[in-house]
Design a protein around this motif. Structure first.
Motif, mmCIF file in Angstrom:
data_model
loop_
_atom_site.group_PDB
_atom_site.id
_atom_site.type_symbol
_atom_site.label_atom_id
_atom_site.label_comp_id
_atom_site.label_asym_id
_atom_site.label_seq_id
_atom_site.Cartn_x
_atom_site.Cartn_y
_atom_site.Cartn_z
ATOM 1 N N GLY A 1 29.663 91.381 117.586
ATOM 2 C CA GLY A 1 29.653 92.802 117.862
ATOM 3 C C GLY A 1 28.601 93.159 118.881
ATOM 4 N N ASP A 2 28.073 94.363 118.740
ATOM 5 C CA ASP A 2 27.057 94.819 119.697
ATOM 6 C C ASP A 2 25.699 94.992 119.034
ATOM 7 O OD1 ASP A 2 27.646 96.965 118.134
ATOM 8 O OD2 ASP A 2 27.879 98.406 119.777
ATOM 9 N N LYS A 3 25.427 94.157 118.028
ATOM 10 C CA LYS A 3 24.115 94.218 117.382
ATOM 11 C C LYS A 3 23.018 93.946 118.406
ATOM 12 C CE LYS A 3 23.307 92.350 113.402
ATOM 13 N NZ LYS A 3 23.211 91.419 112.244
ATOM 14 N N PRO A 4 21.930 94.693 118.357
ATOM 15 C CA PRO A 4 20.814 94.372 119.254
ATOM 16 C C PRO A 4 20.193 93.036 118.859
ATOM 17 C CG PRO A 4 20.122 95.993 117.643
ATOM 18 C CD PRO A 4 21.605 95.803 117.443
ATOM 19 N N PHE A 5 19.535 92.399 119.798
ATOM 20 C CA PHE A 5 18.936 91.109 119.491
ATOM 21 C C PHE A 5 17.451 91.114 119.809
ATOM 22 C CE2 PHE A 5 20.379 90.336 123.945
ATOM 23 C CZ PHE A 5 19.187 89.913 124.518
ATOM 24 N N PHE A 6 16.756 90.247 119.091
ATOM 25 C CA PHE A 6 15.392 89.857 119.443
ATOM 26 C C PHE A 6 15.414 88.353 119.636
ATOM 27 C CE2 PHE A 6 11.429 87.802 118.435
ATOM 28 C CZ PHE A 6 10.520 88.509 119.196
ATOM 29 N N PHE A 7 14.987 87.904 120.820
ATOM 30 C CA PHE A 7 14.958 86.469 121.104
ATOM 31 C C PHE A 7 13.577 86.079 121.594
ATOM 32 C CE2 PHE A 7 15.899 82.537 123.493
ATOM 33 C CZ PHE A 7 16.589 81.842 122.502
ATOM 34 N N TRP A 8 13.060 85.014 121.002
ATOM 35 C CA TRP A 8 11.733 84.473 121.320
ATOM 36 C C TRP A 8 11.920 83.231 122.177
ATOM 37 C CZ3 TRP A 8 6.764 85.150 118.364
ATOM 38 C CH2 TRP A 8 5.824 84.154 118.589
ATOM 39 N N PHE A 9 11.565 83.332 123.443
ATOM 40 C CA PHE A 9 11.557 82.160 124.336
ATOM 41 C C PHE A 9 10.134 81.653 124.405
ATOM 42 C CE2 PHE A 9 11.355 81.139 129.183
ATOM 43 C CZ PHE A 9 11.147 79.798 128.916
ATOM 44 N N GLY A 10 9.857 80.590 123.645
ATOM 45 C CA GLY A 10 8.525 80.021 123.591
ATOM 46 C C GLY A 10 8.478 78.718 124.374
ATOM 47 N N ALA A 11 8.053 78.781 125.609
ATOM 48 C CA ALA A 11 7.973 77.569 126.427
ATOM 49 C C ALA A 11 6.912 76.623 125.874
ATOM 50 C CB ALA A 11 7.647 77.929 127.876
ATOM 51 N N ASN A 12 7.119 75.344 126.079
ATOM 52 C CA ASN A 12 6.085 74.350 125.776
ATOM 53 C C ASN A 12 5.147 74.153 126.960
ATOM 54 O OD1 ASN A 12 6.749 73.071 123.027
ATOM 55 N ND2 ASN A 12 8.735 73.128 124.059
ATOM 56 N N GLU A 13 5.441 74.789 128.067
ATOM 57 C CA GLU A 13 4.653 74.695 129.287
ATOM 58 C C GLU A 13 3.749 75.917 129.426
ATOM 59 O OE1 GLU A 13 7.918 72.256 129.038
ATOM 60 O OE2 GLU A 13 8.133 74.404 129.322
ATOM 61 N N PRO A 14 2.586 75.805 130.030
ATOM 62 C CA PRO A 14 1.983 74.631 130.684
ATOM 63 C C PRO A 14 1.003 73.872 129.786
ATOM 64 C CG PRO A 14 0.773 76.581 131.323
ATOM 65 C CD PRO A 14 1.842 77.036 130.378
ATOM 66 N N HIS A 15 1.352 73.641 128.538
ATOM 67 C CA HIS A 15 0.515 72.837 127.643
ATOM 68 C C HIS A 15 0.431 71.406 128.177
ATOM 69 C CE1 HIS A 15 -0.936 70.917 123.962
ATOM 70 N NE2 HIS A 15 -1.082 72.109 123.414
ATOM 71 N N ARG A 16 -0.743 70.787 128.023
ATOM 72 C CA ARG A 16 -0.826 69.377 128.365
ATOM 73 C C ARG A 16 0.063 68.580 127.426
ATOM 74 N NH1 ARG A 16 -4.700 68.291 132.119
ATOM 75 N NH2 ARG A 16 -6.412 69.787 132.322
ATOM 76 N N VAL A 17 0.620 67.432 127.870
ATOM 77 C CA VAL A 17 0.161 66.551 128.933
ATOM 78 C C VAL A 17 0.942 66.871 130.211
ATOM 79 C CG1 VAL A 17 -0.092 64.143 129.591
ATOM 80 C CG2 VAL A 17 -0.311 64.809 127.194
ATOM 81 N N TYR A 18 0.277 66.750 131.405
ATOM 82 C CA TYR A 18 0.952 66.866 132.685
ATOM 83 C C TYR A 18 1.181 65.480 133.283
ATOM 84 C CZ TYR A 18 -1.429 71.349 132.077
ATOM 85 O OH TYR A 18 -1.927 72.509 131.551
ATOM 86 N N GLU A 19 2.220 65.366 134.078
ATOM 87 C CA GLU A 19 2.393 64.143 134.858
ATOM 88 C C GLU A 19 1.401 64.205 136.015
ATOM 89 O OE1 GLU A 19 5.656 62.347 137.907
ATOM 90 O OE2 GLU A 19 6.424 62.993 135.939
ATOM 91 N N GLU A 20 0.426 63.337 135.984
ATOM 92 C CA GLU A 20 -0.649 63.405 136.976
ATOM 93 C C GLU A 20 -0.111 63.201 138.385
ATOM 94 O OE1 GLU A 20 -5.173 61.593 137.631
ATOM 95 O OE2 GLU A 20 -4.009 61.113 135.815
ATOM 96 N N GLY A 21 -0.454 64.142 139.271
ATOM 97 C CA GLY A 21 0.020 64.076 140.645
ATOM 98 C C GLY A 21 1.404 64.671 140.855
ATOM 99 N N SER A 22 1.978 65.284 139.825
ATOM 100 C CA SER A 22 3.338 65.819 139.937
ATOM 101 C C SER A 22 3.427 66.960 140.941
ATOM 102 C CB SER A 22 3.846 66.286 138.566
ATOM 103 O OG SER A 22 2.955 67.219 137.975
ATOM 104 N N ALA A 23 2.388 67.771 141.043
ATOM 105 C CA ALA A 23 2.410 68.889 141.989
ATOM 106 C C ALA A 23 2.438 68.377 143.431
ATOM 107 C CB ALA A 23 1.196 69.789 141.771
ATOM 108 N N ARG A 24 1.625 67.377 143.693
ATOM 109 C CA ARG A 24 1.591 66.809 145.050
ATOM 110 C C ARG A 24 2.964 66.210 145.390
ATOM 111 N NH1 ARG A 24 -3.107 64.925 147.764
ATOM 112 N NH2 ARG A 24 -4.221 64.804 145.777
ATOM 113 N N LYS A 25 3.572 65.509 144.420
ATOM 114 C CA LYS A 25 4.901 64.925 144.643
ATOM 115 C C LYS A 25 5.943 66.005 144.903
ATOM 116 C CE LYS A 25 4.054 60.922 141.638
ATOM 117 N NZ LYS A 25 4.438 60.278 140.350
ATOM 118 N N ALA A 26 5.758 67.165 144.282
ATOM 119 C CA ALA A 26 6.706 68.270 144.461
ATOM 120 C C ALA A 26 6.475 69.036 145.750
ATOM 121 C CB ALA A 26 6.621 69.216 143.269
ATOM 122 N N GLY A 27 5.467 68.634 146.518
ATOM 123 C CA GLY A 27 5.209 69.266 147.796
ATOM 124 C C GLY A 27 4.195 70.385 147.769
ATOM 125 N N LYS A 28 3.517 70.581 146.648
ATOM 126 C CA LYS A 28 2.506 71.628 146.577
ATOM 127 C C LYS A 28 1.223 71.168 147.276
ATOM 128 C CE LYS A 28 2.037 74.127 142.856
ATOM 129 N NZ LYS A 28 2.554 75.424 143.372
#
Length: 531
Positions: free
Chosen positions: A183-210
């Motif tokens: 139906g047309d019930k209103p919703f509440f949705f929680w989008f809880g990212a796991n980012e930017p929590h560690r662990v990071y791939e070291e050097g990933s930003a440089r590889k992505a061109g940043k």
């Protein structure tokens, strides 16, 4: 003359009939449609790491779009600089010292505390989450049938672009949730990212061109290439989180739902670097916040008001029309969101934050209890046990190895375990402590009981003014106000049984420090009762 009187009588009668008809139509008209709520929460994102705040080295077009179509908050604060206590505070609208076990990290969430998600569901909302809900901690053994956030939608997976990013397809899980709505019930949705929590791939930003030289390095960290690269890896994960948000916004627009959806985007606490996460300094609890609701909130607004994330629960309940909500410490943001004129002294003149134990980082599994008060100009921190190491104990000379008799007991490692590992920045500062001794001490060394910072010119919290006599009056007034409010809110640390926090179980990793180290058990040495 008689004709004129008759005409007046007839017009009056017709007017009365029109009023009656309009009144009846108003009584029988369908009630206004309640808004959907999309709550979006990053994991460890400090203010000002969003491009609309002016931080270089990070691009967040989706967050920026929410801010431009609604309100951007410059002074929003998590109740605690740690994941699970902060999330418990958001859910209940209460400060962490009011939440017993849920006020410390990775413990129980007592079932006695009402959460706004259940109240929304009881009021007719369909609820769900993807990614990270309340946690880490143990909700099952506390009596909950599901995570306090609601039903889980995490079945959709993807191939992440780096090793550090979660394989949960947040967007597709949101679509899955939406398509199951009846139906047309209103919703509440929680989008809880796991980012930017560690662990990071070291050097990933440089590889992505940043360009790592564009990294925004706060003043409490060395401005070195190692730190720049680490921060850009962190920024890359913020950008991934932002991309998922952008997909959800586009989907809502395609479905014709965007106009009547309140979108709230924030973070549970600050960045996982020394002097930030698990600390009450500015970068530990100051978080991004943007709120939009296109059909109701005028866009392009900016708020400098002091707000706490505990204010979200009463706000959500208010816009959903939930009646008889439980008492909450948080304040309804209605007047700020809808640009109502009000006396700011009736809203907030200060925000309180606090922390208890973070990880198993000290002998006997004790924490580093602290409380803080933040005004528009000053931050005062009360370190209740200044004899302890704020970032956790350094490793002993002959480092404790894992306990071969207990697989749950891990090695201490490099120590200072309240700073997330593995961390290139942390290791770099440990190895180069003599090059930046003041910055090292700020992040790792013991602290004075009272710290006072002028945030307007020292957001990095480098200059403690507590012993400066010209600030004595400000220091005393803020400390008195802090302790007054803590007492009013029944903080055990003010009522003579504060060490009860040291007794609460920890369900996360335990290390081989001396003393109590039983995972999931209460520490009997600190199970004192109320006076």
């Amino acid at each position: 003359m008689k004709k004129i009187k008759l005409l007046v009588i007839m017009l009056t009668a017709f007017g009365s009939i029109a009023v009656i008809i309009a009144w009846k139509e108003k009584q029988t008209a369908a009630p206004a449609k309640r808004p959907n709520i999309l709550f979006v929460i990053a994991d460890d994102q400090s203010y000002p790491y969003a491009s609309i705040y002016g931080a270089k080295g990070v691009q967040t077009p989706a967050f920026d779009a929410v801010a431009k179509s609604g309100i951007l908050f410059n002074n929003a604060f998590a109740a605690a600089p740690q994941c699970s206590p902060s999330r418990a505070a958001i859910l209940t609208g209460k400060n962490i010292w009011q939440l017993e076990e849920a006020g410390t990290h990775s413990s129980y969430f007592p079932k006695k505390f009402q959460v706004f998600t259940n109240l929304l569901e009881n009021a007719g909302y369909r609820i769900g989450y993807t990614g990270k809900p309340w946690g880490p901690g143990n909700w099952k053994d506390a009596g909950w049938e599901r995570n306090p956030v609601g039903p889980e939608f995490n079945s959709k997976k993807l191939q992440p672009p780096t090793k550090g990013i979660s394989n949960i397809d947040y967007f597709e899980n949101f679509v899955d949730f939406y398509n199951q709505r009846k139906g047309d019930k209103p919703f509440f949705f929680w989008f809880g990212a796991n980012e930017p929590h560690r662990v990071y791939e070291e050097g990933s930003a440089r590889k992505a061109g940043k360009n790592i030289q564009e990294a925004f390095v706060p003043g409490f960290l060395p401005n070195d290439a190692v730190v720049q690269s680490d921060i850009e890896d962190y920024a890359l994960e913020i950008e991934w989180f932002d991309t998922q948000l952008g997909k959800m916004i586009d989907f809502l627009k395609q479905k014709g739902e965007l106009e009547n959806t309140m979108i709230v985007v924030t973070s549970d606490n600050g960045m996982p670097f020394p002097s930030a996460k698990a600390n009450l300094m500015e970068y530990g609890s100051h978080v991004p916040l943007a709120v939009s609701w296109p059909s109701k909130i005028k866009g392009g607004a900016t708020s400098d008001d002091l707000v706490s994330l505990i204010d979200l629960a009463p706000t959500f309940l208010d816009i959903a029309g939930v009646k008889d909500a439980p008492a909450m410490t948080g304040k309804n943001l209605h007047d700020i969101l809808f640009n109502k004129s009000f006396n700011k002294t009736n809203y907030r003149t200060c925000v309180l934050t606090g922390r208890e134990r973070h990880t198993h980082a000290r002998p006997d599994d004790v924490g580093y209890p602290s409380r803080a008060i933040r005004t528009d100009s000053f931050l005062l921190i009360w370190n209740i046990k200044p004899d302890r190491w704020p970032a956790g104990d350094p490793p002993p000379d002959n480092e404790e190895k894992p306990d071969p008799a207990n697989k749950d007991i891990k090695a201490i490692g490099v120590g200072y375990n309240d700073i997330d590992d593995p961390s290139p920045t942390k290791l770099f500062m440990l190895e180069n402590r003599n090059r930046w001794p003041d910055l090292f001490d700020d992040g790792f060394a013991k602290r004075e009981e009272i710290q006072l910072f002028n945030i307007r010119n020292d957001a990095a919290c480098l200059n403690n003014l507590a012993n400066d006599k010209s600030y004595t009056a400000i220091k005393d007034a803020l400390k008195d106000k802090l302790q007054q409010l803590l007492t009013e809110q029944h903080d055990p640390r003010m009522l003579g049984y504060g060490d009860i926090f040291e007794s609460y179980p920890r369900f996360g990793l335990m290390r081989n420090f001396p003393g109590f180290k039983e995972r999931g058990k209460y520490n009997p040495a600190y199970q004192n009762k109320k006076n």
